[in-house]
Design a protein around this motif. Structure first.
Motif, PDB file in Angstrom:
ATOM      1  N   ALA A  68      48.113  39.623  31.681  1.00 39.32           N
ATOM      2  CA  ALA A  68      48.187  40.224  30.352  1.00 39.32           C
ATOM      3  C   ALA A  68      46.907  39.975  29.565  1.00 39.32           C
ATOM      4  CB  ALA A  68      49.375  39.641  29.592  1.00 39.32           C
ATOM      5  N   ALA A  69      46.626  40.919  28.660  1.00 37.98           N
ATOM      6  CA  ALA A  69      45.564  40.750  27.664  1.00 37.98           C
ATOM      7  C   ALA A  69      46.217  40.977  26.309  1.00 37.98           C
ATOM      8  CB  ALA A  69      44.435  41.724  27.899  1.00 37.98           C
ATOM      9  N   LEU A  70      46.096  40.025  25.430  1.00 37.97           N
ATOM     10  CA  LEU A  70      46.762  40.070  24.134  1.00 37.97           C
ATOM     11  C   LEU A  70      46.060  41.001  23.152  1.00 37.97           C
ATOM     12  CD1 LEU A  70      47.460  36.257  23.692  1.00 37.97           C
ATOM     13  CD2 LEU A  70      49.062  38.024  24.453  1.00 37.97           C
ATOM     14  N   LEU A  71      46.807  41.460  22.186  1.00 37.09           N
ATOM     15  CA  LEU A  71      46.280  42.249  21.078  1.00 37.09           C
ATOM     16  C   LEU A  71      45.075  41.515  20.487  1.00 37.09           C
ATOM     17  CD1 LEU A  71      46.627  44.627  19.078  1.00 37.09           C
ATOM     18  CD2 LEU A  71      48.145  43.149  17.766  1.00 37.09           C
ATOM     19  N   GLY A  72      43.964  42.219  20.306  1.00 35.89           N
ATOM     20  CA  GLY A  72      42.746  41.633  19.755  1.00 35.89           C
ATOM     21  C   GLY A  72      41.799  41.045  20.779  1.00 35.89           C
ATOM     22  N   GLU A  73      42.260  40.888  22.013  1.00 36.84           N
ATOM     23  CA  GLU A  73      41.407  40.313  23.051  1.00 36.84           C
ATOM     24  C   GLU A  73      40.358  41.325  23.506  1.00 36.84           C
ATOM     25  OE1 GLU A  73      41.826  38.024  27.363  1.00 36.84           O
ATOM     26  OE2 GLU A  73      43.615  38.483  26.207  1.00 36.84           O
ATOM     27  N   LEU A  74      39.183  40.826  23.845  1.00 37.29           N
ATOM     28  CA  LEU A  74      38.111  41.658  24.379  1.00 37.29           C
ATOM     29  C   LEU A  74      38.202  41.636  25.897  1.00 37.29           C
ATOM     30  CD1 LEU A  74      35.648  43.286  23.348  1.00 37.29           C
ATOM     31  CD2 LEU A  74      34.276  41.255  23.814  1.00 37.29           C
ATOM     32  N   VAL A  75      38.308  42.820  26.500  1.00 36.81           N
ATOM     33  CA  VAL A  75      38.392  42.917  27.960  1.00 36.81           C
ATOM     34  C   VAL A  75      37.217  43.733  28.479  1.00 36.81           C
ATOM     35  CG1 VAL A  75      40.902  42.638  28.053  1.00 36.81           C
ATOM     36  CG2 VAL A  75      39.931  44.923  27.918  1.00 36.81           C
ATOM     37  N   ASP A  84      29.780  60.987  47.274  1.00 42.10           N
ATOM     38  CA  ASP A  84      29.430  61.548  48.573  1.00 42.10           C
ATOM     39  C   ASP A  84      29.748  63.037  48.530  1.00 42.10           C
ATOM     40  OD1 ASP A  84      28.770  61.981  51.196  1.00 42.10           O
ATOM     41  OD2 ASP A  84      30.466  60.861  52.029  1.00 42.10           O
ATOM     42  N   GLY A  85      28.756  63.832  48.163  1.00 40.00           N
ATOM     43  CA  GLY A  85      28.992  65.261  47.989  1.00 40.00           C
ATOM     44  C   GLY A  85      29.934  65.479  46.813  1.00 40.00           C
ATOM     45  N   ARG A  86      31.026  66.190  47.061  1.00 44.04           N
ATOM     46  CA  ARG A  86      32.001  66.446  45.991  1.00 44.04           C
ATOM     47  C   ARG A  86      33.047  65.340  45.878  1.00 44.04           C
ATOM     48  NH1 ARG A  86      31.314  70.757  43.373  1.00 44.04           N
ATOM     49  NH2 ARG A  86      30.210  72.562  44.140  1.00 44.04           N
ATOM     50  N   ARG A  87      33.084  64.459  46.839  1.00 44.02           N
ATOM     51  CA  ARG A  87      34.070  63.373  46.849  1.00 44.02           C
ATOM     52  C   ARG A  87      33.509  62.138  46.144  1.00 44.02           C
ATOM     53  NH1 ARG A  87      37.923  61.104  51.353  1.00 44.02           N
ATOM     54  NH2 ARG A  87      38.054  58.973  50.615  1.00 44.02           N
ATOM     55  N   ILE A  88      34.366  61.519  45.329  1.00 42.86           N
ATOM     56  CA  ILE A  88      33.968  60.324  44.592  1.00 42.86           C
ATOM     57  C   ILE A  88      35.055  59.262  44.777  1.00 42.86           C
ATOM     58  CG2 ILE A  88      33.357  59.382  42.340  1.00 42.86           C
ATOM     59  CD1 ILE A  88      32.906  62.470  41.582  1.00 42.86           C
ATOM     60  N   ASP A  89      34.654  58.107  45.271  1.00 42.77           N
ATOM     61  CA  ASP A  89      35.576  56.986  45.436  1.00 42.77           C
ATOM     62  C   ASP A  89      35.181  55.890  44.459  1.00 42.77           C
ATOM     63  OD1 ASP A  89      37.179  57.986  47.619  1.00 42.77           O
ATOM     64  OD2 ASP A  89      35.408  57.731  48.877  1.00 42.77           O
ATOM     65  N   VAL A  90      36.128  55.535  43.591  1.00 41.22           N
ATOM     66  CA  VAL A  90      35.871  54.580  42.522  1.00 41.22           C
ATOM     67  C   VAL A  90      36.676  53.309  42.772  1.00 41.22           C
ATOM     68  CG1 VAL A  90      36.034  54.184  40.027  1.00 41.22           C
ATOM     69  CG2 VAL A  90      35.575  56.501  40.896  1.00 41.22           C
ATOM     70  N   THR A  91      36.044  52.169  42.562  1.00 37.35           N
ATOM     71  CA  THR A  91      36.775  50.907  42.473  1.00 37.35           C
ATOM     72  C   THR A  91      36.619  50.427  41.036  1.00 37.35           C
ATOM     73  OG1 THR A  91      34.863  49.626  43.199  1.00 37.35           O
ATOM     74  CG2 THR A  91      36.448  50.261  44.893  1.00 37.35           C
ATOM     75  N   PHE A  92      37.674  49.793  40.514  1.00 34.16           N
ATOM     76  CA  PHE A  92      37.602  49.315  39.139  1.00 34.16           C
ATOM     77  C   PHE A  92      38.295  47.972  39.008  1.00 34.16           C
ATOM     78  CE2 PHE A  92      41.478  51.814  39.323  1.00 34.16           C
ATOM     79  CZ  PHE A  92      42.401  51.087  38.599  1.00 34.16           C
ATOM     80  N   THR A  93      37.809  47.200  38.025  1.00 39.37           N
ATOM     81  CA  THR A  93      38.385  45.904  37.695  1.00 39.37           C
ATOM     82  C   THR A  93      38.393  45.761  36.179  1.00 39.37           C
ATOM     83  OG1 THR A  93      37.407  44.963  39.706  1.00 39.37           O
ATOM     84  CG2 THR A  93      38.203  43.406  38.062  1.00 39.37           C
ATOM     85  N   VAL A  94      39.492  45.254  35.665  1.00 39.24           N
ATOM     86  CA  VAL A  94      39.593  44.927  34.241  1.00 39.24           C
ATOM     87  C   VAL A  94      39.755  43.418  34.155  1.00 39.24           C
ATOM     88  CG1 VAL A  94      40.840  45.338  32.083  1.00 39.24           C
ATOM     89  CG2 VAL A  94      40.713  47.156  33.817  1.00 39.24           C
ATOM     90  N   THR A  95      38.895  42.783  33.364  1.00 34.47           N
ATOM     91  CA  THR A  95      38.832  41.324  33.318  1.00 34.47           C
ATOM     92  C   THR A  95      38.937  40.847  31.870  1.00 34.47           C
ATOM     93  OG1 THR A  95      37.288  41.476  35.184  1.00 34.47           O
ATOM     94  CG2 THR A  95      37.468  39.353  34.105  1.00 34.47           C
ATOM     95  N   SER A  96      39.654  39.740  31.677  1.00 31.92           N
ATOM     96  CA  SER A  96      39.786  39.161  30.336  1.00 31.92           C
ATOM     97  C   SER A  96      38.529  38.385  29.978  1.00 31.92           C
ATOM     98  CB  SER A  96      40.999  38.226  30.285  1.00 31.92           C
ATOM     99  OG  SER A  96      40.751  37.085  31.075  1.00 31.92           O
ATOM    100  N   SER A  97      38.473  37.939  28.736  1.00 35.83           N
ATOM    101  CA  SER A  97      37.304  37.186  28.273  1.00 35.83           C
ATOM    102  C   SER A  97      37.148  35.857  28.999  1.00 35.83           C
ATOM    103  CB  SER A  97      37.386  36.964  26.762  1.00 35.83           C
ATOM    104  OG  SER A  97      38.615  36.357  26.427  1.00 35.83           O
ATOM    105  N   ASP A  98      38.237  35.328  29.576  1.00 40.05           N
ATOM    106  CA  ASP A  98      38.129  34.080  30.352  1.00 40.05           C
ATOM    107  C   ASP A  98      37.987  34.346  31.853  1.00 40.05           C
ATOM    108  OD1 ASP A  98      40.666  34.744  31.237  1.00 40.05           O
ATOM    109  OD2 ASP A  98      41.642  32.940  30.473  1.00 40.05           O
ATOM    110  N   GLN A  99      37.643  35.594  32.195  1.00 39.85           N
ATOM    111  CA  GLN A  99      37.379  36.036  33.572  1.00 39.85           C
ATOM    112  C   GLN A  99      38.624  36.198  34.450  1.00 39.85           C
ATOM    113  OE1 GLN A  99      34.271  37.232  34.210  1.00 39.85           O
ATOM    114  NE2 GLN A  99      34.082  36.745  32.054  1.00 39.85           N
TER     115      GLN A  99
END
Length: 126
Positions: A68-75, A84-99
């Protein structure tokens, strides 16, 4: 193949919280907000690499939401897109201020002709 990366810091606002999705009293970052923010970042990050008249559209997503990330927290939202041409593969990570990893996943996108795509959907005339 080329790689596009983007990092953005976002403060959790009331409209980002699970309370907006029926979870009363749960003032934490919601899964739909994570997904929507990640999608918006993909669009922004990929836009400079597109030709005039092109856009990207989402074609799939797989994600986990493990903390969880609390209200007001910076993430931090971090995306890395392999184009690759028309194909796009994305990886993503959401991290809290304490990593602490809040969410991670994979997202696929495709580059399309914007006018044809919108015509196919009936959003603009042929």
């Amino acid at each position: 193949m080329r790689t596009v990366q983007m990092r953005q810091f976002v403060e959790v606002r009331p409209e980002d919280c699970a309370t907006q999705w029926g979870n009363d009293g749960l003032d934490v970052l919601s899964t739909p907000t994570i997904l929507g923010t990640m999608e918006r970042l993909c669009v922004e990050a990929l836009a400079p690499a597109l030709r005039v008249g092109e856009m990207t559209v989402g074609t799939g997503v797989e994600m986990s939401h493990t903390a969880a990330a609390l209200l007001g927290e910076l993430v931090s939202y971090d995306i890395e897109a392999a184009v690759d041409g028309r194909r796009i593969d994305v990886t993503f990570t959401v991290t809290s201020s304490d990593q602490t990893v809040i969410s991670r996943g994979r997202h696929s996108r495709a580059t399309v002709d914007a006018r044809r795509f919108k015509q196919k959907l009936g959003l603009i005339p042929d």
